[in-house]
Design a protein around this motif. Structure first.
Motif, mmCIF file in Angstrom:
data_model
loop_
_atom_site.group_PDB
_atom_site.id
_atom_site.type_symbol
_atom_site.label_atom_id
_atom_site.label_comp_id
_atom_site.label_asym_id
_atom_site.label_seq_id
_atom_site.Cartn_x
_atom_site.Cartn_y
_atom_site.Cartn_z
ATOM 1 N N LYS A 137 0.826 -1.212 0.000
ATOM 2 C CA LYS A 137 0.000 0.000 0.000
ATOM 3 C C LYS A 137 0.861 1.264 0.000
ATOM 4 O O LYS A 137 0.362 2.359 -0.247
ATOM 5 C CB LYS A 137 -0.916 0.037 1.238
ATOM 6 C CG LYS A 137 -1.913 -1.080 1.343
ATOM 7 C CD LYS A 137 -3.028 -0.768 2.344
ATOM 8 C CE LYS A 137 -2.528 -0.337 3.706
ATOM 9 N NZ LYS A 137 -1.879 -1.444 4.454
ATOM 10 N N GLU A 138 2.142 1.119 0.306
ATOM 11 C CA GLU A 138 3.041 2.260 0.432
ATOM 12 C C GLU A 138 3.852 2.433 -0.857
ATOM 13 O O GLU A 138 4.649 1.562 -1.222
ATOM 14 C CB GLU A 138 3.971 2.058 1.623
ATOM 15 C CG GLU A 138 3.226 1.955 2.951
ATOM 16 C CD GLU A 138 4.134 1.596 4.104
ATOM 17 O OE1 GLU A 138 5.367 1.440 3.880
ATOM 18 O OE2 GLU A 138 3.624 1.454 5.235
ATOM 19 N N ASP A 139 3.640 3.562 -1.511
ATOM 20 C CA ASP A 139 4.310 3.861 -2.772
ATOM 21 C C ASP A 139 5.825 3.793 -2.621
ATOM 22 O O ASP A 139 6.530 3.217 -3.467
ATOM 23 C CB ASP A 139 3.864 5.246 -3.236
ATOM 24 C CG ASP A 139 4.404 5.623 -4.613
ATOM 25 O OD1 ASP A 139 4.853 4.720 -5.335
ATOM 26 O OD2 ASP A 139 4.374 6.811 -4.952
ATOM 27 N N GLU A 140 6.336 4.344 -1.538
ATOM 28 C CA GLU A 140 7.791 4.379 -1.332
ATOM 29 C C GLU A 140 8.368 2.971 -1.213
ATOM 30 O O GLU A 140 9.436 2.685 -1.756
ATOM 31 C CB GLU A 140 8.135 5.187 -0.086
ATOM 32 C CG GLU A 140 9.635 5.332 0.139
ATOM 33 C CD GLU A 140 9.974 6.196 1.336
ATOM 34 O OE1 GLU A 140 11.178 6.294 1.653
ATOM 35 O OE2 GLU A 140 9.056 6.760 1.962
ATOM 36 N N THR A 144 11.142 1.220 -3.609
ATOM 37 C CA THR A 144 12.368 0.711 -3.002
ATOM 38 C C THR A 144 12.627 -0.743 -3.369
ATOM 39 O O THR A 144 13.761 -1.127 -3.703
ATOM 40 C CB THR A 144 12.301 0.855 -1.473
ATOM 41 O OG1 THR A 144 12.205 2.239 -1.128
ATOM 42 C CG2 THR A 144 13.545 0.263 -0.811
ATOM 43 N N VAL A 145 11.582 -1.584 -3.318
ATOM 44 C CA VAL A 145 11.792 -3.005 -3.601
ATOM 45 C C VAL A 145 12.130 -3.228 -5.065
ATOM 46 O O VAL A 145 12.947 -4.110 -5.402
ATOM 47 C CB VAL A 145 10.579 -3.847 -3.158
ATOM 48 C CG1 VAL A 145 9.380 -3.654 -4.080
ATOM 49 C CG2 VAL A 145 10.940 -5.330 -3.099
ATOM 50 N N VAL A 146 11.558 -2.441 -5.960
ATOM 51 C CA VAL A 146 11.935 -2.544 -7.373
ATOM 52 C C VAL A 146 13.395 -2.134 -7.559
ATOM 53 O O VAL A 146 14.178 -2.825 -8.238
ATOM 54 C CB VAL A 146 11.010 -1.679 -8.249
ATOM 55 C CG1 VAL A 146 11.575 -1.551 -9.666
ATOM 56 C CG2 VAL A 146 9.611 -2.281 -8.304
ATOM 57 N N LYS A 147 13.778 -1.046 -6.921
ATOM 58 C CA LYS A 147 15.165 -0.558 -7.022
ATOM 59 C C LYS A 147 16.147 -1.605 -6.500
ATOM 60 O O LYS A 147 17.176 -1.876 -7.131
ATOM 61 C CB LYS A 147 15.299 0.743 -6.227
ATOM 62 C CG LYS A 147 16.679 1.389 -6.259
ATOM 63 C CD LYS A 147 16.627 2.753 -5.571
ATOM 64 C CE LYS A 147 18.002 3.440 -5.596
ATOM 65 N NZ LYS A 147 18.956 2.796 -4.668
ATOM 66 N N PHE A 192 -1.040 -0.826 -8.709
ATOM 67 C CA PHE A 192 -0.665 0.381 -9.454
ATOM 68 C C PHE A 192 0.741 0.840 -9.083
ATOM 69 O O PHE A 192 1.572 1.117 -9.960
ATOM 70 C CB PHE A 192 -1.681 1.491 -9.186
ATOM 71 C CG PHE A 192 -1.266 2.833 -9.718
ATOM 72 C CD1 PHE A 192 -1.292 3.099 -11.080
ATOM 73 C CD2 PHE A 192 -0.828 3.831 -8.863
ATOM 74 C CE1 PHE A 192 -0.898 4.338 -11.577
ATOM 75 C CE2 PHE A 192 -0.432 5.066 -9.348
ATOM 76 C CZ PHE A 192 -0.472 5.323 -10.707
ATOM 77 N N TYR A 193 1.025 0.904 -7.777
ATOM 78 C CA TYR A 193 2.343 1.363 -7.335
ATOM 79 C C TYR A 193 3.459 0.456 -7.845
ATOM 80 O O TYR A 193 4.500 0.916 -8.297
ATOM 81 C CB TYR A 193 2.396 1.416 -5.810
ATOM 82 C CG TYR A 193 1.597 2.522 -5.166
ATOM 83 C CD1 TYR A 193 1.370 3.731 -5.809
ATOM 84 C CD2 TYR A 193 1.077 2.351 -3.883
ATOM 85 C CE1 TYR A 193 0.638 4.739 -5.204
ATOM 86 C CE2 TYR A 193 0.343 3.345 -3.263
ATOM 87 C CZ TYR A 193 0.117 4.545 -3.926
ATOM 88 O OH TYR A 193 -0.606 5.538 -3.317
ATOM 89 N N ALA A 197 6.353 1.545 -10.572
ATOM 90 C CA ALA A 197 7.767 1.486 -10.210
ATOM 91 C C ALA A 197 8.544 0.558 -11.133
ATOM 92 O O ALA A 197 9.720 0.808 -11.447
ATOM 93 C CB ALA A 197 7.910 1.026 -8.760
ATOM 94 N N ALA A 198 7.903 -0.527 -11.581
ATOM 95 C CA ALA A 198 8.615 -1.545 -12.362
ATOM 96 C C ALA A 198 8.776 -1.180 -13.823
ATOM 97 O O ALA A 198 9.800 -1.523 -14.451
ATOM 98 C CB ALA A 198 7.879 -2.875 -12.250
#
Length: 318
Positions: A137-140, A144-147, A192-193, A197-198
């Motif tokens: 639920k947290e965009d950040e 971060t996990v994608v990065k 969506f987030y 990110a991906a």
């Protein structure tokens, strides 16, 4: 000239009436078993778990390891990121992806034992694994996990949006704003987030696979909010597939029916869990390993290069 036809029709009618009068088979017909091994049939154990549920604590362990499934390098050299990968469908998908040659990053909420068991299974497949605890639920966190996935493995090829929140409400007046908000933010915002990110890291031939649901196709009277999100996921899948055509990124969804995972014992009351899946034509719930090959199919460029924007129902028959 019409008499022969009428006579023929009466003959057919008598034959059908005779067949209807035959005594029905007194033996009860069990669930359909057409897989590589025998799968559990209702009644399931009467069990109810606290959210988010624990696969390790289920008295009947979900079948996820697919021992008869042989990999053939369909995902060789690829990297997959899976949300809700610690248990249930997510765990089975992670294992089959690894068996097909992919390295795996997976996300879990706080099910530490389940996450450790999944990592051990992936280690046994001989693939690299990154485990991240966090809330989609947290965009950040999603960014971060994608990065970290890209930094760890050097690339990202497959995103599987699978994490979900589900709990019933038998009366709409009992569906609180907090409950509604948690369902929508986990099941829609999370997808969506993660996709947003991906996508900058996905290249031509990459794939996004969303986990939808039969409830998104036909609804469920006690899962108003969950059905809404799953229908939304199906629409998001089709819209995003068109959005990403020019980038060569395919987007599809799998829409499972009832599957024996921690999601449902942490939703339903124990008595309802006992009959879980019995109303499907196959008269049983699926096991995670029966669903996971569909994700391999949709992830593999050798198998589904001309498929995008599709919703694949796996619901035990219509």
């Amino acid at each position: 000239m019409t008499a022969p036809t009428a006579q023929k029709q009466r003959k057919i009618q008598k034959q059908v009436e005779s067949a209807d009068r035959k005594e029905e088979d007194p033996k009860p017909r069990g669930a359909m078993q057409a897989g590589a091994r025998h799968y559990p049939e209702p009644p399931f154990p009467k069990v109810h778990q606290a959210k988010p549920g624990s696969e390790a604590d289920l008295p009947l362990a979900p079948m996820y390891d697919a021992p008869f499934y042989k990999g053939s390098e369909k995902l060789k050299g690829k990297v997959a990121l899976i949300t809700g990968g610690d248990s249930g469908i997510g765990r089975a998908v992670a294992i089959l992806f690894a068996r097909e040659g992919a390295d795996i990053a997976f996300v879990h909420l706080d099910e530490g034992k389940d996450a450790a068991d999944t990592k051990a299974a992936l280690d046994a497949e001989g693939r690299r694994c990154l485990v991240k605890k966090g809330d989609v639920k947290e965009d950040e966190f999603c960014r971060t996990v994608v990065k970290e996935t890209v930094e760890t493995f050097g690339r990202l090829d497959i995103l599987v949006n699978n994490a979900a929140f589900q709990i019933h409400a038998k009366d709409i007046e009992d569906l609180t704003a907090e409950h509604f908000d948690e369902t929508l933010k986990t099941n829609l915002y999370g997808y969506f987030y993660m996709a947003k990110a991906a996508i900058p890291h996905l290249g031509n031939g990459s794939s996004i696979i969303n986990t939808g649901s039969v409830t998104g196709l036909v609804g469920s009277k006690d899962l108003l909010d969950y059905s809404m999100t799953k229908g939304g996921i199906h629409a998001f899948t089709r819209a995003l597939s068109g959005h990403l055509i020019s980038k060569g990124i395919r987007v599809n969804a799998v829409a499972p029916g009832p599957v024996w995972t921690p999601l449902n014992p942490s939703d339903k009351e124990a008595g309802d869990v006992e009959a879980f899946g019995s109303k499907t034509p196959m008269k049983r719930a699926a096991q995670p390993e029966e669903i996971a090959p569909a994700y391999v199919f949709l992830a593999s460029p050798q198998m589904s290069s001309y498929i995008t924007g599709e919703i694949l129902p796996i619901i035990g028959g219509y």
